[in-house]
Design a protein around this motif. Structure first.
Motif, PDB file in Angstrom:
ATOM      1  N   GLU A 125       0.932  -0.767  -0.021  1.00 44.80           N
ATOM      2  CA  GLU A 125      -0.086   0.484  -0.156  1.00 44.80           C
ATOM      3  C   GLU A 125       1.038   1.319   0.410  1.00 44.80           C
ATOM      4  O   GLU A 125       0.913   2.089  -0.729  1.00 44.80           O
ATOM      5  CB  GLU A 125      -1.305  -0.168   1.513  1.00 44.80           C
ATOM      6  CG  GLU A 125      -1.891   1.378   1.419  1.00 44.80           C
ATOM      7  CD  GLU A 125      -2.612   0.937   2.788  1.00 44.80           C
ATOM      8  OE1 GLU A 125      -2.874   2.267   3.123  1.00 44.80           O
ATOM      9  OE2 GLU A 125      -3.523  -0.549   2.806  1.00 44.80           O
ATOM     10  N   ARG A 126       1.727   1.012   1.102  1.00 44.26           N
ATOM     11  CA  ARG A 126       3.037   2.156   0.625  1.00 44.26           C
ATOM     12  C   ARG A 126       3.384   2.524  -0.723  1.00 44.26           C
ATOM     13  O   ARG A 126       4.115   3.016  -0.780  1.00 44.26           O
ATOM     14  CB  ARG A 126       4.196   2.149   1.825  1.00 44.26           C
ATOM     15  CG  ARG A 126       3.490   2.276   3.529  1.00 44.26           C
ATOM     16  CD  ARG A 126       4.405   1.979   4.343  1.00 44.26           C
ATOM     17  NE  ARG A 126       3.809   2.465   6.047  1.00 44.26           N
ATOM     18  CZ  ARG A 126       4.332   1.534   6.343  1.00 44.26           C
ATOM     19  NH1 ARG A 126       5.439   1.684   6.729  1.00 44.26           N
ATOM     20  NH2 ARG A 126       3.714   1.586   7.675  1.00 44.26           N
ATOM     21  N   ASP A 127       4.320   1.086  -1.064  1.00 41.64           N
ATOM     22  CA  ASP A 127       4.960   0.945  -2.656  1.00 41.64           C
ATOM     23  C   ASP A 127       5.427   2.088  -2.492  1.00 41.64           C
ATOM     24  O   ASP A 127       5.471   2.847  -3.816  1.00 41.64           O
ATOM     25  CB  ASP A 127       4.027   1.049  -3.081  1.00 41.64           C
ATOM     26  CG  ASP A 127       4.494   0.398  -4.948  1.00 41.64           C
ATOM     27  OD1 ASP A 127       5.685  -0.028  -4.045  1.00 41.64           O
ATOM     28  OD2 ASP A 127       4.065   0.106  -5.640  1.00 41.64           O
ATOM     29  N   VAL A 128       6.419   2.964  -1.291  1.00 38.45           N
ATOM     30  CA  VAL A 128       7.356   3.927  -1.783  1.00 38.45           C
ATOM     31  C   VAL A 128       7.951   4.907  -3.270  1.00 38.45           C
ATOM     32  O   VAL A 128       8.610   5.093  -3.581  1.00 38.45           O
ATOM     33  CB  VAL A 128       8.344   4.308  -0.695  1.00 38.45           C
ATOM     34  CG1 VAL A 128       7.149   5.152   0.084  1.00 38.45           C
ATOM     35  CG2 VAL A 128       8.949   3.766   0.103  1.00 38.45           C
ATOM     36  N   LYS A 129       8.271   3.043  -3.711  1.00 39.20           N
ATOM     37  CA  LYS A 129       9.602   2.798  -5.156  1.00 39.20           C
ATOM     38  C   LYS A 129       8.580   2.117  -6.232  1.00 39.20           C
ATOM     39  O   LYS A 129       9.466   2.685  -7.092  1.00 39.20           O
ATOM     40  CB  LYS A 129      10.775   2.152  -4.455  1.00 39.20           C
ATOM     41  CG  LYS A 129      11.328   2.703  -3.385  1.00 39.20           C
ATOM     42  CD  LYS A 129      12.723   1.530  -3.074  1.00 39.20           C
ATOM     43  CE  LYS A 129      13.312   2.348  -1.347  1.00 39.20           C
ATOM     44  NZ  LYS A 129      13.718   0.578  -1.171  1.00 39.20           N
ATOM     45  N   GLY A 130       7.316   1.996  -6.086  1.00 38.71           N
ATOM     46  CA  GLY A 130       6.968   1.912  -7.343  1.00 38.71           C
ATOM     47  C   GLY A 130       6.842   0.376  -7.522  1.00 38.71           C
ATOM     48  O   GLY A 130       6.701  -0.200  -8.914  1.00 38.71           O
ATOM     49  N   LEU A 131       7.814  -0.088  -6.485  1.00 38.28           N
ATOM     50  CA  LEU A 131       7.896  -1.340  -6.757  1.00 38.28           C
ATOM     51  C   LEU A 131       7.170  -3.047  -6.565  1.00 38.28           C
ATOM     52  O   LEU A 131       6.477  -4.254  -7.266  1.00 38.28           O
ATOM     53  CB  LEU A 131       8.814  -2.065  -6.155  1.00 38.28           C
ATOM     54  CG  LEU A 131      10.405  -1.747  -5.740  1.00 38.28           C
ATOM     55  CD1 LEU A 131      11.312  -1.952  -4.886  1.00 38.28           C
ATOM     56  CD2 LEU A 131      10.937  -1.344  -7.187  1.00 38.28           C
ATOM     57  N   TYR A 132       6.410  -2.329  -5.870  1.00 39.39           N
ATOM     58  CA  TYR A 132       4.956  -3.691  -5.589  1.00 39.39           C
ATOM     59  C   TYR A 132       3.974  -3.119  -7.543  1.00 39.39           C
ATOM     60  O   TYR A 132       3.338  -4.416  -7.688  1.00 39.39           O
ATOM     61  CB  TYR A 132       4.415  -3.694  -4.546  1.00 39.39           C
ATOM     62  CG  TYR A 132       4.721  -3.987  -3.394  1.00 39.39           C
ATOM     63  CD1 TYR A 132       4.535  -5.337  -2.961  1.00 39.39           C
ATOM     64  CD2 TYR A 132       5.810  -2.766  -2.330  1.00 39.39           C
ATOM     65  CE1 TYR A 132       5.862  -5.239  -1.606  1.00 39.39           C
ATOM     66  CE2 TYR A 132       6.562  -3.055  -1.685  1.00 39.39           C
ATOM     67  CZ  TYR A 132       6.710  -5.018  -0.570  1.00 39.39           C
ATOM     68  OH  TYR A 132       7.161  -5.405   0.114  1.00 39.39           O
ATOM     69  N   ALA A 133       4.330  -2.227  -7.397  1.00 47.40           N
ATOM     70  CA  ALA A 133       3.217  -1.745  -8.648  1.00 47.40           C
ATOM     71  C   ALA A 133       4.055  -2.681  -9.811  1.00 47.40           C
ATOM     72  O   ALA A 133       3.304  -3.198 -10.642  1.00 47.40           O
ATOM     73  CB  ALA A 133       2.377  -0.381  -8.617  1.00 47.40           C
ATOM     74  N   LYS A 134       5.265  -2.227 -10.005  1.00 49.43           N
ATOM     75  CA  LYS A 134       5.676  -2.194 -11.016  1.00 49.43           C
ATOM     76  C   LYS A 134       5.740  -4.364 -10.761  1.00 49.43           C
ATOM     77  O   LYS A 134       5.511  -4.584 -12.158  1.00 49.43           O
ATOM     78  CB  LYS A 134       6.702  -2.712 -10.852  1.00 49.43           C
ATOM     79  CG  LYS A 134       8.209  -2.557 -12.132  1.00 49.43           C
ATOM     80  CD  LYS A 134       9.462  -2.053 -11.782  1.00 49.43           C
ATOM     81  CE  LYS A 134      10.348  -1.807 -13.681  1.00 49.43           C
ATOM     82  NZ  LYS A 134      11.354  -1.412 -13.039  1.00 49.43           N
TER      83      LYS A 134
END
Length: 187
Positions: A125-134
């Protein structure tokens, strides 16, 4: 001429946990708080250090372990010279972290493993670097904590402190870290 040398004991606080768990946030806030105690502090953030110490490494297990070993060596060097070193490194594998602990022990330097045990759904949910979305979009594989090849994370079995940053203020968590340092006579 007499040179004054600080005689305070150095130590390494090794923050391990999933991406976006809060390792760097806690290390940064703790460093700010430690300035009130007139301590020499260095932050070794895995994302900032990797391009300098390990630019040729990828994300295989061997490469991750080599990166952890390099950061561990630097943290030991700083710590044995009186610095409180705050290493914020995913460091997914227990054996690599244990090797860093052994290195510190052989140098007579305290090593405190801090497991930032924030749940993977909170990290995503935090995904500060966008890694989980990627990863969700298929743009990457092997994100630590998501399982599958390359995505393993081995939680510490006996860390000196376990913190979950979910639903807590950074300040409250830093208070816990300060208490640990006081208990270990490192302030």
């Amino acid at each position: 001429m007499t040179v004054s040398v600080e005689t305070r004991t150095g130590a390494t606080l090794w923050f391990t946990g999933l991406p976006s768990a809060g390792k760097t946030t806690l290390a940064t806030a703790l460093a700010e708080r430690l300035s009130e105690h007139d301590r020499r502090v260095e932050i070794l953030d895995g994302d900032a250090v990797r391009p300098v110490l390990s630019p040729e490494l990828g994300y295989s297990r061997a490469d991750r372990d080599a990166n952890v070993a390099r950061i561990g060596w630097v943290s030991s060097l700083l710590s044995r010279n009186g610095v409180l070193t705050l290493a914020a490194v995913v460091s997914p594998f227990a054996a690599a972290r244990d090797s860093v602990r052994t290195l510190h022990e052989s140098a007579g330097v305290p090593f405190l493993e801090i497991h930032v045990a924030t749940a993977v759904d909170v990290c995503a949910e935090r995904d500060v670097k966008g890694l989980y979305a990627k990863q969700r979009e298929g743009g990457m594989q092997g994100l630590t904590g998501t399982g599958g090849p390359g995505g393993e994370y081995e939680p510490p079995l006996q860390p000196e402190l376990i913190v979950d940053t979910s639903g807590r203020t950074v300040s409250d968590t830093v208070d816990e870290l300060i208490s640990l340092l006081e208990k270990e006579n490192l302030l």
